[in-house]
Design a protein around this motif. Structure first.
Motif, PDB file in Angstrom:
ATOM      1  N   ILE A 138       0.856  -1.179   0.000  1.00  0.00           N
ATOM      2  CA  ILE A 138       0.000   0.000   0.000  1.00  0.00           C
ATOM      3  C   ILE A 138       0.893   1.230   0.000  1.00  0.00           C
ATOM      4  N   ASP A 139       0.565   2.194  -0.858  1.00  0.00           N
ATOM      5  CA  ASP A 139       1.344   3.424  -0.938  1.00  0.00           C
ATOM      6  C   ASP A 139       0.614   4.559  -0.248  1.00  0.00           C
ATOM      7  N   GLY A 144       2.638  15.933   0.292  1.00  0.00           N
ATOM      8  CA  GLY A 144       3.335  17.009  -0.393  1.00  0.00           C
ATOM      9  C   GLY A 144       3.329  16.838  -1.899  1.00  0.00           C
ATOM     10  N   ASN A 145       2.181  16.428  -2.441  1.00  0.00           N
ATOM     11  CA  ASN A 145       2.053  16.205  -3.890  1.00  0.00           C
ATOM     12  C   ASN A 145       3.115  15.244  -4.415  1.00  0.00           C
ATOM     13  N   GLY A 146       3.369  14.196  -3.644  1.00  0.00           N
ATOM     14  CA  GLY A 146       4.306  13.163  -4.086  1.00  0.00           C
ATOM     15  C   GLY A 146       5.756  13.408  -3.706  1.00  0.00           C
ATOM     16  N   LEU A 147       6.030  14.462  -2.931  1.00  0.00           N
ATOM     17  CA  LEU A 147       7.407  14.722  -2.520  1.00  0.00           C
ATOM     18  C   LEU A 147       7.908  13.667  -1.532  1.00  0.00           C
ATOM     19  N   VAL A 148       6.990  13.102  -0.765  1.00  0.00           N
ATOM     20  CA  VAL A 148       7.316  12.012   0.153  1.00  0.00           C
ATOM     21  C   VAL A 148       6.370  10.861  -0.158  1.00  0.00           C
ATOM     22  N   LYS A 149       6.950   9.687  -0.405  1.00  0.00           N
ATOM     23  CA  LYS A 149       6.154   8.495  -0.691  1.00  0.00           C
ATOM     24  C   LYS A 149       6.620   7.363   0.216  1.00  0.00           C
ATOM     25  N   VAL A 150       5.659   6.608   0.713  1.00  0.00           N
ATOM     26  CA  VAL A 150       5.973   5.449   1.541  1.00  0.00           C
ATOM     27  C   VAL A 150       5.197   4.248   1.026  1.00  0.00           C
ATOM     28  N   THR A 151       5.757   3.081   1.261  1.00  0.00           N
ATOM     29  CA  THR A 151       5.082   1.829   0.928  1.00  0.00           C
ATOM     30  C   THR A 151       5.105   0.951   2.169  1.00  0.00           C
ATOM     31  N   VAL A 152       3.936   0.429   2.521  1.00  0.00           N
ATOM     32  CA  VAL A 152       3.807  -0.472   3.668  1.00  0.00           C
ATOM     33  C   VAL A 152       3.059  -1.722   3.215  1.00  0.00           C
ATOM     34  N   LEU A 173       2.965   8.312   6.052  1.00  0.00           N
ATOM     35  CA  LEU A 173       2.883   7.052   6.800  1.00  0.00           C
ATOM     36  C   LEU A 173       1.489   6.835   7.365  1.00  0.00           C
ATOM     37  N   ASN A 174       0.895   7.867   7.926  1.00  0.00           N
ATOM     38  CA  ASN A 174      -0.450   7.725   8.477  1.00  0.00           C
ATOM     39  C   ASN A 174      -1.468   7.367   7.407  1.00  0.00           C
ATOM     40  N   LYS A 175      -1.347   7.967   6.215  1.00  0.00           N
ATOM     41  CA  LYS A 175      -2.257   7.623   5.122  1.00  0.00           C
ATOM     42  C   LYS A 175      -2.112   6.152   4.729  1.00  0.00           C
ATOM     43  N   ALA A 176      -0.861   5.721   4.556  1.00  0.00           N
ATOM     44  CA  ALA A 176      -0.622   4.328   4.152  1.00  0.00           C
ATOM     45  C   ALA A 176      -1.073   3.358   5.232  1.00  0.00           C
ATOM     46  N   LEU A 177      -0.780   3.667   6.485  1.00  0.00           N
ATOM     47  CA  LEU A 177      -1.148   2.764   7.579  1.00  0.00           C
ATOM     48  C   LEU A 177      -2.658   2.702   7.775  1.00  0.00           C
TER      49      LEU A 177
END
Length: 106
Positions: A31-32, A36-44, A73-77
């Motif tokens: 899950i991504d 910041g309009n894609g400036l920071v991306k995380v995958t969990v 991170l909060n969005k992905a989690l």
């Protein structure tokens, strides 16, 4: 009173096995989340393990990076938690025996 107790026990064991298999499968669901309009991306994973963090080189302010990282991170989690709960509930419901008088899943 409970009918076929050994049959119910077998169903419970089957449900437990389905739940364990689902937990393993959740490790493969990625899950991504971004901020910041894609400036920071995380995958969990759906089991809420962080697999990747990508921070754009455009970001140089430490506080901004930290804030965006928390948001991503909060969005992905949050998505991972929803998927995990739904998958585990479905696995449990599918494998549970029908016990008269106990409306566990409606």
């Amino acid at each position: 009173m409970f009918g076929d107790l050994s049959g119910m026990m077998a169903k419970l064991k089957e449900a437990q096995q389905k739940i364990e298999a689902t937990k393993l499968r959740l490790n493969t669901i990625l899950i991504d989340g971004e901020a910041g309009n894609g400036l920071v991306k995380v995958t969990v994973t759906a089991n809420r393990a962080v697999k990747n963090i990508a921070i754009s080189e455009e970001l140089t302010d430490k506080e901004e990076i930290e804030d965006l990282l928390v948001i991503a991170l909060n969005k992905a989690l949050e998505k991972a938690n929803s998927i995990s709960e739904a998958e585990l509930a479905a696995a449990a419901k599918d494998g549970m025996p029908n016990i008269p008088g106990m409306d566990l899943f409606k």
